[in-house]
Write an enzyme that holds these catalytic residues in place. Structure first.
Site, PDB file in Angstrom:
ATOM      1  N   SER A   1       0.826  -1.206   0.000  1.00 25.95           N
ATOM      2  CA  SER A   1       0.000   0.000   0.000  1.00 25.95           C
ATOM      3  C   SER A   1       0.859   1.254   0.000  1.00 25.95           C
ATOM      4  O   SER A   1       0.606   2.197  -0.758  1.00 25.95           O
ATOM      5  CB  SER A   1      -0.927  -0.001   1.224  1.00 25.95           C
ATOM      6  OG  SER A   1      -1.831  -1.073   1.190  1.00 25.95           O
TER       7      SER A   1
ATOM      8  N   ARG B   1       0.514   8.042   5.996  1.00 27.85           N
ATOM      9  CA  ARG B   1      -0.346   7.157   6.783  1.00 27.85           C
ATOM     10  C   ARG B   1      -1.781   7.666   6.805  1.00 27.85           C
ATOM     11  O   ARG B   1      -2.732   6.876   6.875  1.00 27.85           O
ATOM     12  CB  ARG B   1       0.201   6.997   8.206  1.00 27.85           C
ATOM     13  CG  ARG B   1      -0.438   5.839   8.971  1.00 27.85           C
ATOM     14  CD  ARG B   1       0.419   5.414  10.144  1.00 27.85           C
ATOM     15  NE  ARG B   1       1.595   4.668   9.732  1.00 27.85           N
ATOM     16  CZ  ARG B   1       1.627   3.349   9.544  1.00 27.85           C
ATOM     17  NH1 ARG B   1       0.535   2.630   9.705  1.00 27.85           N
ATOM     18  NH2 ARG B   1       2.747   2.754   9.192  1.00 27.85           N
TER      19      ARG B   1
ATOM     20  N   HIS C   1      -3.104   6.441   3.598  1.00 26.64           N
ATOM     21  CA  HIS C   1      -3.267   4.985   3.701  1.00 26.64           C
ATOM     22  C   HIS C   1      -4.565   4.628   4.418  1.00 26.64           C
ATOM     23  O   HIS C   1      -5.285   3.702   4.019  1.00 26.64           O
ATOM     24  CB  HIS C   1      -2.069   4.398   4.458  1.00 26.64           C
ATOM     25  CG  HIS C   1      -2.171   2.937   4.726  1.00 26.64           C
ATOM     26  ND1 HIS C   1      -2.453   2.429   5.979  1.00 26.64           N
ATOM     27  CD2 HIS C   1      -2.017   1.859   3.922  1.00 26.64           C
ATOM     28  CE1 HIS C   1      -2.468   1.113   5.932  1.00 26.64           C
ATOM     29  NE2 HIS C   1      -2.206   0.730   4.689  1.00 26.64           N
TER      30      HIS C   1
END
Length: 210
Positions: A15, A38, A41
């Site tokens: 990812s 993040r 993500h």
């Protein structure tokens, strides 16, 4: 599908590889990019690459606060659940959310205020609470900023990512307008959420551990 046989850490690595590729030359310094990446993500939303805002040295100050065992307060149980307690435990950081506390509910009822406001008032009464993670309630962020202005709160970091159509954007604008007098991480616009706020905290915890 191949992804069905991948381990969780392999899925995360893949990812991040995809995010790095699609983000291209994003322009973020390495430390800030760990937080932004993040957030992307968690949300699958690349707009965070353009909308995130950091006060000067926010990441470094956050890492130092975590290493010192700063107490962490959040405005929702969802954000509380999303934070990695295993990553925070080595630093002795206690994580709390007061919005469901009976005394907070009573204070909110008696004073005609939201539980989010009452929860912030309870949180700042404990000087150990120095990191505030707000991912849902604009009223919590507005109240925290008011308490800071009155000298009743001294955050080491505010993660301000409330989401919604009423007050969310305005509360984040107010946080950004402090111009770094309070270390902060936020984003511009209506987007945000407890999941993204928890992701920011987890990114900081990973950097502290490293």
């Amino acid at each position: 599908m191949e992804s069905l046989t991948m381990k969780p850490e392999e899925i995360e690595a893949e990812s991040f590889r995809i995010i790095d590729k699609e983000a291209g030359d994003h322009g973020w310094p390495e430390a800030e990019w760990q937080v932004v990446r993040r957030s992307i993500h968690t949300s699958a939303d690349f707009e965070y690459a353009a909308s995130m805002v950091f006060s000067d040295g926010a990441v470094e100050k956050a890492v130092a606060a975590l290493k010192s065992g700063a107490g962490i307060v959040t405005d929702t149980t969802m954000a509380l659940s999303g934070m990695s307690k295993a990553r925070l435990a080595p630093f002795g950081c206690h994580v709390s959310c007061h919005v469901a506390d009976p005394d907070v509910a009573e204070a909110a009822r008696c004073n005609g205020i939201t539980r989010s406001i009452a929860a912030m008032r309870k949180a700042v009464a404990n000087p150990d609470n120095r990191i505030f993670v707000i991912g849902n309630a604009p009223t919590a962020l507005f109240e925290l900023l008011r308490l800071v202005g009155e000298g009743k709160a001294h955050p080491a970091l505010i993660i301000g990512l409330p989401v919604g159509f009423v007050g969310a954007e305005e509360s984040k604008n107010a946080l950004a307008a402090t111009d770094g007098s309070i270390p902060f991480i936020t984003n511009m616009g209506r987007k945000g959420g407890s999941n993204v706020a928890a992701a920011v905290m987890n990114a900081l915890a990973i950097m502290a551990a490293a």
